[in-house]
Design a protein around this motif. Sequence first.
Motif, PDB file in Angstrom:
ATOM      1  N   TRP A  12      30.361  24.005  37.030  1.00  8.04           N
ATOM      2  CA  TRP A  12      31.459  24.780  36.464  1.00  8.04           C
ATOM      3  C   TRP A  12      31.795  24.238  35.079  1.00  8.04           C
ATOM      4  O   TRP A  12      31.417  23.110  34.732  1.00  8.04           O
ATOM      5  CB  TRP A  12      32.691  24.690  37.349  1.00  8.04           C
ATOM      6  CG  TRP A  12      32.532  25.255  38.729  1.00  8.04           C
ATOM      7  CD1 TRP A  12      31.431  25.868  39.251  1.00  8.04           C
ATOM      8  CD2 TRP A  12      33.523  25.241  39.761  1.00  8.04           C
ATOM      9  NE1 TRP A  12      31.671  26.241  40.545  1.00  8.04           N
ATOM     10  CE2 TRP A  12      32.939  25.872  40.891  1.00  8.04           C
ATOM     11  CE3 TRP A  12      34.823  24.775  39.844  1.00  8.04           C
ATOM     12  CZ2 TRP A  12      33.626  26.035  42.093  1.00  8.04           C
ATOM     13  CZ3 TRP A  12      35.523  24.931  41.036  1.00  8.04           C
ATOM     14  CH2 TRP A  12      34.933  25.560  42.145  1.00  8.04           C
ATOM     15  N   PRO A  13      32.545  25.007  34.271  1.00 11.13           N
ATOM     16  CA  PRO A  13      32.951  24.522  32.948  1.00 11.13           C
ATOM     17  C   PRO A  13      33.695  23.197  33.040  1.00 11.13           C
ATOM     18  O   PRO A  13      34.562  23.017  33.903  1.00 11.13           O
ATOM     19  CB  PRO A  13      33.850  25.641  32.417  1.00 11.13           C
ATOM     20  CG  PRO A  13      33.372  26.869  33.131  1.00 11.13           C
ATOM     21  CD  PRO A  13      32.980  26.409  34.500  1.00 11.13           C
ATOM     22  N   SER A  14      33.351  22.273  32.160  1.00  8.28           N
ATOM     23  CA  SER A  14      33.905  20.914  32.247  1.00  8.28           C
ATOM     24  C   SER A  14      35.427  20.891  32.094  1.00  8.28           C
ATOM     25  O   SER A  14      36.112  20.094  32.764  1.00  8.28           O
ATOM     26  CB  SER A  14      33.257  20.019  31.189  1.00  8.28           C
ATOM     27  OG  SER A  14      33.450  20.558  29.891  1.00  8.28           O
ATOM     28  N   ASP A  15      35.980  21.744  31.215  1.00  3.73           N
ATOM     29  CA  ASP A  15      37.438  21.771  31.056  1.00  3.73           C
ATOM     30  C   ASP A  15      38.125  22.187  32.354  1.00  3.73           C
ATOM     31  O   ASP A  15      39.166  21.624  32.735  1.00  3.73           O
ATOM     32  CB  ASP A  15      37.836  22.728  29.933  1.00  3.73           C
ATOM     33  CG  ASP A  15      37.486  22.187  28.554  1.00  3.73           C
ATOM     34  OD1 ASP A  15      37.123  20.995  28.468  1.00  3.73           O
ATOM     35  OD2 ASP A  15      37.574  22.952  27.578  1.00  3.73           O
ATOM     36  N   GLN A  16      37.559  23.177  33.014  1.00  3.43           N
ATOM     37  CA  GLN A  16      38.127  23.642  34.268  1.00  3.43           C
ATOM     38  C   GLN A  16      38.060  22.539  35.325  1.00  3.43           C
ATOM     39  O   GLN A  16      39.026  22.303  36.056  1.00  3.43           O
ATOM     40  CB  GLN A  16      37.362  24.871  34.765  1.00  3.43           C
ATOM     41  CG  GLN A  16      37.865  25.412  36.092  1.00  3.43           C
ATOM     42  CD  GLN A  16      36.993  26.547  36.606  1.00  3.43           C
ATOM     43  OE1 GLN A  16      35.936  26.842  36.069  1.00  3.43           O
ATOM     44  NE2 GLN A  16      37.443  27.206  37.656  1.00  3.43           N
ATOM     45  N   VAL A  17      36.938  21.844  35.394  1.00  2.00           N
ATOM     46  CA  VAL A  17      36.780  20.784  36.388  1.00  2.00           C
ATOM     47  C   VAL A  17      37.731  19.629  36.101  1.00  2.00           C
ATOM     48  O   VAL A  17      38.301  19.034  37.024  1.00  2.00           O
ATOM     49  CB  VAL A  17      35.318  20.298  36.437  1.00  2.00           C
ATOM     50  CG1 VAL A  17      35.180  19.082  37.338  1.00  2.00           C
ATOM     51  CG2 VAL A  17      34.405  21.426  36.907  1.00  2.00           C
ATOM     52  N   ARG A  18      37.954  19.324  34.827  1.00  2.00           N
ATOM     53  CA  ARG A  18      38.879  18.247  34.483  1.00  2.00           C
ATOM     54  C   ARG A  18      40.291  18.578  34.964  1.00  2.00           C
ATOM     55  O   ARG A  18      40.987  17.730  35.550  1.00  2.00           O
ATOM     56  CB  ARG A  18      38.879  18.000  32.977  1.00  2.00           C
ATOM     57  CG  ARG A  18      39.753  16.813  32.569  1.00  2.00           C
ATOM     58  CD  ARG A  18      39.613  16.475  31.099  1.00  2.00           C
ATOM     59  NE  ARG A  18      40.015  17.570  30.232  1.00  2.00           N
ATOM     60  CZ  ARG A  18      39.161  18.329  29.546  1.00  2.00           C
ATOM     61  NH1 ARG A  18      37.863  18.100  29.603  1.00  2.00           N
ATOM     62  NH2 ARG A  18      39.600  19.306  28.775  1.00  2.00           N
ATOM     63  N   ARG A  19      40.721  19.829  34.760  1.00  2.00           N
ATOM     64  CA  ARG A  19      42.058  20.229  35.210  1.00  2.00           C
ATOM     65  C   ARG A  19      42.148  20.200  36.735  1.00  2.00           C
ATOM     66  O   ARG A  19      43.157  19.751  37.295  1.00  2.00           O
ATOM     67  CB  ARG A  19      42.386  21.632  34.690  1.00  2.00           C
ATOM     68  CG  ARG A  19      42.596  21.704  33.178  1.00  2.00           C
ATOM     69  CD  ARG A  19      43.198  23.031  32.785  1.00  2.00           C
ATOM     70  NE  ARG A  19      42.330  24.148  33.110  1.00  2.00           N
ATOM     71  CZ  ARG A  19      41.392  24.635  32.284  1.00  2.00           C
ATOM     72  NH1 ARG A  19      41.216  24.088  31.078  1.00  2.00           N
ATOM     73  NH2 ARG A  19      40.642  25.657  32.648  1.00  2.00           N
ATOM     74  N   LEU A  20      41.105  20.665  37.399  1.00  4.70           N
ATOM     75  CA  LEU A  20      41.114  20.659  38.857  1.00  4.70           C
ATOM     76  C   LEU A  20      41.127  19.235  39.403  1.00  4.70           C
ATOM     77  O   LEU A  20      41.807  18.944  40.393  1.00  4.70           O
ATOM     78  CB  LEU A  20      39.895  21.417  39.391  1.00  4.70           C
ATOM     79  CG  LEU A  20      39.891  22.929  39.185  1.00  4.70           C
ATOM     80  CD1 LEU A  20      38.562  23.522  39.638  1.00  4.70           C
ATOM     81  CD2 LEU A  20      41.047  23.589  39.943  1.00  4.70           C
ATOM     82  N   THR A  21      40.381  18.356  38.756  1.00  5.71           N
ATOM     83  CA  THR A  21      40.342  16.960  39.204  1.00  5.71           C
ATOM     84  C   THR A  21      41.722  16.327  39.100  1.00  5.71           C
ATOM     85  O   THR A  21      42.183  15.635  40.021  1.00  5.71           O
ATOM     86  CB  THR A  21      39.327  16.163  38.386  1.00  5.71           C
ATOM     87  OG1 THR A  21      38.034  16.772  38.486  1.00  5.71           O
ATOM     88  CG2 THR A  21      39.228  14.721  38.881  1.00  5.71           C
ATOM     89  N   GLU A  22      42.396  16.563  37.981  1.00  5.30           N
ATOM     90  CA  GLU A  22      43.755  16.026  37.810  1.00  5.30           C
ATOM     91  C   GLU A  22      44.690  16.587  38.870  1.00  5.30           C
ATOM     92  O   GLU A  22      45.533  15.875  39.424  1.00  5.30           O
ATOM     93  CB  GLU A  22      44.270  16.366  36.413  1.00  5.30           C
ATOM     94  CG  GLU A  22      43.522  15.637  35.294  1.00  5.30           C
ATOM     95  CD  GLU A  22      43.933  16.119  33.919  1.00  5.30           C
ATOM     96  OE1 GLU A  22      44.700  17.126  33.848  1.00  5.30           O
ATOM     97  OE2 GLU A  22      43.483  15.537  32.917  1.00  5.30           O
TER      98      GLU A  22
END
Length: 230
Positions: free
Chosen positions: A100-110
């Motif tokens: 998935w897009p890295s920005d989206q994954v970063r937000r989901l991880t947080e």
Amino acid sequence: MYRERAAPSVAGAVLWTRTVTPDVDGPSTEPDVLPDGCMDLLWTEGRLFVAGPDTRAYRPGISGATRFAGIRFFPGTAPAVLGVPAQELRDRRVDLADLWPSDQVRRLTERVDEAPDPAAALEAVALERGAAPPDAVLAHIVASLDAGRTVAETADSAGLGARSLHRRSLAAFGYGPKTLARVLRLQRALALARAGVPLAETAARAGYADQAHLARDVRGLAGVPLTRLV
């Protein structure tokens, strides 16, 4: 400590958590994860990743993490959530940011990091991605093979040709119907043996030709004898 519970909003899925205490949980001589036809979306302390469908036992490496959570999808349902055919993830552990897009994954991880219940947060992510009950044909394939029917019988009852069944199985389960049947048979045998059923009877009831066949197949998939798994 490992715990699991049904996912209330995703049909057939299981939510699980695992807490590792370094002073208590030493290295294991047993394979930690056995093939089961499922795929998982996992979280551990700042990381989201995916466990693809296994064809052999998988032993996690030592990462230093102590808290884990996951949602385990019913066979055939994860590709619709992940947007990737299952065969591309076979026998792999892949960072979600590779899918998935890295920005989206970063937000989901947080978001999962901050959640009081990371497993429930993973379920919410799956729902947002369109998690749904398994396709009726795929569910029939799983049920038929899990009942011990042959691949040919399963294809006929599903209204599919052999090639179509194989193609759909690769995309949905990560491997062909023969391998899925072996994996499901392993899980049947393990459940029977853990319930105290003698091995010869376990072999017959799970669908093996005999106890020797059971022993060979379990060692091939799990890497250790059934008695050790039990």
